[in-house]
Motif scaffolding. Structure first.
Motif, PDB file in Angstrom:
ATOM      1  N   ILE A  15      46.261  50.892  43.916  1.00 49.42           N
ATOM      2  CA  ILE A  15      44.867  51.098  44.296  1.00 49.42           C
ATOM      3  C   ILE A  15      43.994  50.334  43.316  1.00 49.42           C
ATOM      4  O   ILE A  15      44.449  49.931  42.244  1.00 49.42           O
ATOM      5  CB  ILE A  15      44.475  52.596  44.282  1.00 49.42           C
ATOM      6  N   ASN A  16      42.757  50.107  43.699  1.00 45.35           N
ATOM      7  CA  ASN A  16      41.820  49.490  42.755  1.00 45.35           C
ATOM      8  C   ASN A  16      41.549  50.448  41.600  1.00 45.35           C
ATOM      9  O   ASN A  16      41.728  51.659  41.723  1.00 45.35           O
ATOM     10  CB  ASN A  16      40.510  49.140  43.455  1.00 45.35           C
ATOM     11  N   GLY A  17      41.135  49.896  40.468  1.00 49.33           N
ATOM     12  CA  GLY A  17      40.980  50.703  39.263  1.00 49.33           C
ATOM     13  C   GLY A  17      39.543  51.062  38.922  1.00 49.33           C
ATOM     14  O   GLY A  17      38.774  51.511  39.780  1.00 49.33           O
ATOM     15  N   SER A  18      39.179  50.826  37.676  1.00 50.95           N
ATOM     16  CA  SER A  18      37.901  51.289  37.142  1.00 50.95           C
ATOM     17  C   SER A  18      36.765  50.314  37.427  1.00 50.95           C
ATOM     18  O   SER A  18      36.983  49.168  37.839  1.00 50.95           O
ATOM     19  CB  SER A  18      38.023  51.494  35.633  1.00 50.95           C
ATOM     20  N   LEU A  19      35.554  50.778  37.179  1.00 50.59           N
ATOM     21  CA  LEU A  19      34.358  49.950  37.313  1.00 50.59           C
ATOM     22  C   LEU A  19      34.457  48.720  36.412  1.00 50.59           C
ATOM     23  O   LEU A  19      35.076  48.768  35.346  1.00 50.59           O
ATOM     24  CB  LEU A  19      33.114  50.752  36.936  1.00 50.59           C
ATOM     25  N   PHE A  20      33.804  47.632  36.819  1.00 49.43           N
ATOM     26  CA  PHE A  20      33.863  46.405  36.031  1.00 49.43           C
ATOM     27  C   PHE A  20      32.626  45.562  36.286  1.00 49.43           C
ATOM     28  O   PHE A  20      31.872  45.785  37.240  1.00 49.43           O
ATOM     29  CB  PHE A  20      35.119  45.596  36.391  1.00 49.43           C
ATOM     30  N   THR A  21      32.416  44.582  35.436  1.00 51.26           N
ATOM     31  CA  THR A  21      31.410  43.552  35.641  1.00 51.26           C
ATOM     32  C   THR A  21      32.111  42.207  35.596  1.00 51.26           C
ATOM     33  O   THR A  21      33.177  42.075  34.980  1.00 51.26           O
ATOM     34  CB  THR A  21      30.314  43.591  34.568  1.00 51.26           C
ATOM     35  N   SER A  22      31.538  41.200  36.254  1.00 51.26           N
ATOM     36  CA  SER A  22      32.166  39.887  36.254  1.00 51.26           C
ATOM     37  C   SER A  22      31.114  38.796  36.242  1.00 51.26           C
ATOM     38  O   SER A  22      29.919  39.043  36.467  1.00 51.26           O
ATOM     39  CB  SER A  22      33.075  39.722  37.480  1.00 51.26           C
ATOM     40  N   THR A  23      31.568  37.598  35.958  1.00 47.88           N
ATOM     41  CA  THR A  23      30.691  36.431  35.927  1.00 47.88           C
ATOM     42  C   THR A  23      31.381  35.266  36.616  1.00 47.88           C
ATOM     43  O   THR A  23      32.615  35.161  36.552  1.00 47.88           O
ATOM     44  CB  THR A  23      30.340  36.061  34.463  1.00 47.88           C
ATOM     45  N   PRO A  24      30.609  34.406  37.295  1.00 46.67           N
ATOM     46  CA  PRO A  24      29.155  34.424  37.498  1.00 46.67           C
ATOM     47  C   PRO A  24      28.752  35.516  38.486  1.00 46.67           C
ATOM     48  O   PRO A  24      29.569  35.957  39.295  1.00 46.67           O
ATOM     49  CB  PRO A  24      28.861  33.034  38.063  1.00 46.67           C
ATOM     50  N   ASN A  25      27.497  35.923  38.414  1.00 50.24           N
ATOM     51  CA  ASN A  25      27.031  37.004  39.280  1.00 50.24           C
ATOM     52  C   ASN A  25      26.042  36.532  40.340  1.00 50.24           C
ATOM     53  O   ASN A  25      25.418  37.350  41.007  1.00 50.24           O
ATOM     54  CB  ASN A  25      26.403  38.124  38.439  1.00 50.24           C
ATOM     55  N   TRP A  26      25.902  35.223  40.506  1.00 45.39           N
ATOM     56  CA  TRP A  26      24.963  34.707  41.505  1.00 45.39           C
ATOM     57  C   TRP A  26      25.614  34.514  42.867  1.00 45.39           C
ATOM     58  O   TRP A  26      24.941  34.193  43.848  1.00 45.39           O
ATOM     59  CB  TRP A  26      24.370  33.373  41.042  1.00 45.39           C
ATOM     60  N   ASP A  50      37.681  34.876  38.515  1.00 46.60           N
ATOM     61  CA  ASP A  50      36.445  35.085  37.769  1.00 46.60           C
ATOM     62  C   ASP A  50      36.709  35.948  36.541  1.00 46.60           C
ATOM     63  O   ASP A  50      37.528  36.870  36.573  1.00 46.60           O
ATOM     64  CB  ASP A  50      35.399  35.783  38.639  1.00 46.60           C
ATOM     65  N   LEU A  51      36.003  35.661  35.468  1.00 48.88           N
ATOM     66  CA  LEU A  51      36.119  36.449  34.233  1.00 48.88           C
ATOM     67  C   LEU A  51      35.438  37.802  34.410  1.00 48.88           C
ATOM     68  O   LEU A  51      34.392  37.904  35.066  1.00 48.88           O
ATOM     69  CB  LEU A  51      35.495  35.689  33.068  1.00 48.88           C
ATOM     70  N   ALA A  52      36.027  38.838  33.808  1.00 52.96           N
ATOM     71  CA  ALA A  52      35.508  40.188  34.009  1.00 52.96           C
ATOM     72  C   ALA A  52      35.697  41.036  32.762  1.00 52.96           C
ATOM     73  O   ALA A  52      36.545  40.765  31.914  1.00 52.96           O
ATOM     74  CB  ALA A  52      36.202  40.851  35.193  1.00 52.96           C
ATOM     75  N   ARG A  53      34.870  42.081  32.683  1.00 52.51           N
ATOM     76  CA  ARG A  53      34.995  43.115  31.650  1.00 52.51           C
ATOM     77  C   ARG A  53      35.057  44.477  32.332  1.00 52.51           C
ATOM     78  O   ARG A  53      34.362  44.724  33.315  1.00 52.51           O
ATOM     79  CB  ARG A  53      33.810  43.103  30.689  1.00 52.51           C
ATOM     80  N   GLY A  54      35.868  45.370  31.795  1.00 50.51           N
ATOM     81  CA  GLY A  54      35.908  46.729  32.295  1.00 50.51           C
ATOM     82  C   GLY A  54      34.737  47.531  31.753  1.00 50.51           C
ATOM     83  O   GLY A  54      34.263  47.290  30.637  1.00 50.51           O
TER      84      GLY A  54
END
Length: 291
Positions: free
Chosen positions: A115-126, A133-137
């Motif tokens: 299953i998919n995991g935890s919330l994350f952010t990634s870049t680029p965001n446009w 894509d690079l991401a941080r948890g």
């Protein structure tokens, strides 16, 4: 024996088409995807110690459609857990992960279920997110005794070396918990505690991913709902036997996929999988003997 297909399998030759569709779907967010999957309600063991089932939720204000669930006997021979590890190439650029499709994670890590995991952010965001894509948890996770980072608002479901499960209804994770955890996944709120759902839990429907446990019976529960409120998803998990549970990342990230070799269930994505994500929670298990 007949094989019940609950999957959308995407061969590599269709990857470009899938990528184009991912762009289109990203514009719409969470949608009713009933026509993309089929629900076979009769529960059945698909791998040793792994049982799959599906509930067709009646249409109410709290949602409708399919809810796919998996129950895992953590004490069964051959059961292993998987949580996405930190990506060395991403760490060099100051990030933690690279986005992946769930089907790629299942195939490359040889998982029985993911299953998919935890919330994350990634870049680029446009633009819509793409694999690589690079991401941080956002929330803390633990992969094979390596802690990703510390976030004070994480509710952590963690497992020790013997796959004993632990989920406190408070945050943040304690230092001794992070030391003992071999595997851990961060969530947003433990709204199912000791078999009871908090009355204030969210009742707004969306695509949802949830994870639960019965620590005494050493059972793990995974669930992905097409369109349901957190309250409704946790209610279903409680009916299945979960005593404690929490929500993971949801919306367009929600996904569940089955690996190669499951009995009576075709390999592929049961629901979601149209958005690459940073982390996955998965199970490795032995195949059942042929009937």
């Amino acid at each position: 024996m007949q094989e019940f297909c609950a999957a959308v399998v995407t061969p590599s030759k269709y990857r470009n088409a899938k990528l184009a569709l991912a762009f289109a779907l990203a514009l719409f967010g969470s949608a009713d995807c009933a026509y993309w999957e089929r629900c076979t309600p009769q529960p059945r063991e698909i791998f040793s110690g792994v049982t799959y089932g599906c509930e067709l939720l009646e249409r109410t204000e709290q949602g409708h459609g399919a809810l796919h669930w998996v129950r895992v006997e953590l004490g069964a021979p051959g059961i292993e857990l998987y949580v996405t590890p930190l990506d060395p190439s991403a760490l060099k650029d100051g990030f933690q992960y690279r986005l992946r499709w769930i089907e790629d994670a299942v195939r490359n890590e040889r998982l029985a279920v993911a299953i998919n995991g935890s919330l994350f952010t990634s870049t680029p965001n446009w633009r819509p997110r793409l694999p690589g894509d690079l991401a941080r948890g956002v929330e803390t996770i633990v992969s094979d005794h390596v802690t990703s980072h510390f976030w004070e608002h994480t509710y952590l479901l963690w497992f020790d070396d013997n796959l004993n499960a632990h989920l406190r209804p408070s945050k943040p994770p304690k230092p001794e918990e992070l030391r003992e955890a071999k595997w851990g996944i961060g969530g947003q709120a433990v709204w199912l505690q000791e078999g009871k759902i908090w009355s204030g839990s969210d009742r707004r429907p969306d695509s949802r991913t949830a994870i639960g446990i019965d620590a005494k019976r050493k059972l793990l529960f995974l669930a992905v709902a097409e369109w349901a409120s957190p309250h409704l998803v946790l209610e279903q998990l409680a009916k299945l036997g979960a005593r404690d549970a929490m929500l993971l990342d949801g919306g367009g990230s929600s996904a569940m996929a089955i690996g190669e070799g499951g009995r009576d269930l075709a390999r592929g994505t049961l629901f979601g999988g149209w958005r690459p994500v940073a982390t996955f929670f998965g199970i490795r298990a032995r195949r059942l003997n042929s009937p």
